[in-house]
Design a protein around this motif. Structure first.
Motif, mmCIF file in Angstrom:
data_model
loop_
_atom_site.group_PDB
_atom_site.id
_atom_site.type_symbol
_atom_site.label_atom_id
_atom_site.label_comp_id
_atom_site.label_asym_id
_atom_site.label_seq_id
_atom_site.Cartn_x
_atom_site.Cartn_y
_atom_site.Cartn_z
ATOM 1 N N THR A 34 46.206 42.714 41.378
ATOM 2 C CA THR A 34 46.302 44.102 40.935
ATOM 3 C C THR A 34 47.079 44.156 39.622
ATOM 4 O O THR A 34 47.877 43.271 39.311
ATOM 5 N N ASP A 35 46.841 45.215 38.873
ATOM 6 C CA ASP A 35 47.548 45.453 37.627
ATOM 7 C C ASP A 35 49.003 45.775 37.951
ATOM 8 O O ASP A 35 49.283 46.567 38.846
ATOM 9 N N ARG A 36 49.921 45.163 37.244
ATOM 10 C CA ARG A 36 51.347 45.375 37.505
ATOM 11 C C ARG A 36 51.788 46.821 37.340
ATOM 12 O O ARG A 36 52.612 47.311 38.086
ATOM 13 N N GLU A 37 51.254 47.460 36.335
ATOM 14 C CA GLU A 37 51.733 48.804 36.026
ATOM 15 C C GLU A 37 51.035 49.901 36.825
ATOM 16 O O GLU A 37 51.668 50.861 37.222
ATOM 17 N N THR A 38 49.728 49.753 37.054
ATOM 18 C CA THR A 38 48.986 50.817 37.734
ATOM 19 C C THR A 38 48.756 50.549 39.210
ATOM 20 O O THR A 38 48.452 51.461 39.962
ATOM 21 N N GLY A 39 48.844 49.276 39.625
ATOM 22 C CA GLY A 39 48.561 48.919 41.011
ATOM 23 C C GLY A 39 47.066 48.859 41.315
ATOM 24 O O GLY A 39 46.668 48.554 42.429
ATOM 25 N N ARG A 40 46.240 49.133 40.310
ATOM 26 C CA ARG A 40 44.782 49.133 40.484
ATOM 27 C C ARG A 40 44.244 47.695 40.479
ATOM 28 O O ARG A 40 44.773 46.825 39.790
ATOM 29 N N LEU A 41 43.201 47.470 41.280
ATOM 30 C CA LEU A 41 42.569 46.151 41.287
ATOM 31 C C LEU A 41 42.090 45.804 39.887
ATOM 32 O O LEU A 41 41.705 46.682 39.112
ATOM 33 N N ARG A 42 42.070 44.516 39.571
ATOM 34 C CA ARG A 42 41.715 44.079 38.227
ATOM 35 C C ARG A 42 40.241 43.719 38.077
ATOM 36 O O ARG A 42 39.808 43.325 37.008
ATOM 37 N N GLY A 43 39.457 43.812 39.156
ATOM 38 C CA GLY A 43 38.022 43.577 39.054
ATOM 39 C C GLY A 43 37.605 42.139 39.298
ATOM 40 O O GLY A 43 36.451 41.778 39.077
ATOM 41 N N PHE A 44 38.534 41.325 39.748
ATOM 42 C CA PHE A 44 38.203 39.948 40.115
ATOM 43 C C PHE A 44 39.085 39.517 41.268
ATOM 44 O O PHE A 44 40.051 40.195 41.617
ATOM 45 N N GLY A 45 38.711 38.387 41.878
ATOM 46 C CA GLY A 45 39.492 37.886 42.996
ATOM 47 C C GLY A 45 39.275 36.401 43.191
ATOM 48 O O GLY A 45 38.513 35.762 42.453
ATOM 49 N N PHE A 46 39.931 35.863 44.199
ATOM 50 C CA PHE A 46 39.835 34.446 44.520
ATOM 51 C C PHE A 46 39.623 34.287 46.013
ATOM 52 O O PHE A 46 40.217 35.014 46.811
ATOM 53 N N VAL A 47 38.768 33.342 46.371
ATOM 54 C CA VAL A 47 38.469 33.069 47.775
ATOM 55 C C VAL A 47 38.656 31.577 48.013
ATOM 56 O O VAL A 47 38.192 30.754 47.229
ATOM 57 N N GLU A 48 39.351 31.237 49.097
ATOM 58 C CA GLU A 48 39.480 29.841 49.522
ATOM 59 C C GLU A 48 38.745 29.706 50.841
ATOM 60 O O GLU A 48 38.891 30.542 51.727
ATOM 61 N N MET A 49 37.947 28.638 50.934
ATOM 62 C CA MET A 49 37.149 28.418 52.145
ATOM 63 C C MET A 49 37.567 27.123 52.817
ATOM 64 O O MET A 49 38.335 26.341 52.269
ATOM 65 N N GLY A 50 37.009 26.881 54.008
ATOM 66 C CA GLY A 50 37.393 25.740 54.825
ATOM 67 C C GLY A 50 37.092 24.382 54.225
ATOM 68 O O GLY A 50 37.899 23.476 54.323
ATOM 69 N N THR A 51 35.926 24.232 53.596
ATOM 70 C CA THR A 51 35.551 22.941 53.028
ATOM 71 C C THR A 51 34.955 23.124 51.640
ATOM 72 O O THR A 51 34.505 24.218 51.283
ATOM 73 N N GLU A 52 34.915 22.042 50.883
ATOM 74 C CA GLU A 52 34.310 22.089 49.552
ATOM 75 C C GLU A 52 32.808 22.343 49.645
ATOM 76 O O GLU A 52 32.234 22.990 48.772
#
Length: 95
Positions: A34-52
């Motif tokens: 999230t944006d530090r100042e507004t708290g709004r999502l930044r439009g991207f994310g990260f996902v970690e899964m069980g295996t490659e």
């Protein structure tokens, strides 16, 4: 390894993203910055899964897919680059 997911709708939740990626394997973690100042999502994310293999499958199937009215950008996340420390808020430091 971590997966970068870009061009997300600003209303997406961790649960939404987890559901989509669960079709390709075990989702270990979802992070939506999230944006530090507004708290709004930044439009991207990260996902970690069980295996490659699960991550590779998700990347292959979801990159370019339309979801929530947007074309997803999905690829292997790159390591965060070290950023230089700021000059304490001063501009045009001249010595």
């Amino acid at each position: 390894m971590s997966i970068y997911v870009g061009n997300l709708d600003y209303s997406v939740t961790s649960e939404d993203l987890s559901e989509v990626f669960a079709e390709y394997g075990t989702v270990k973690r979802v992070h939506l910055p999230t944006d530090r100042e507004t708290g709004r999502l930044r439009g991207f994310g990260f996902v970690e899964m069980g295996t490659e293999d699960e991550e590779a499958s998700a990347i292959s199937e979801l990159n370019g897919a339309e979801w929530m009215g947007r074309e997803l950008k999905v690829n292997q996340a790159r390591p965060r680059e070290d950023r230089p420390k700021s000059g304490g808020g001063r501009r045009n430091n001249r010595f």
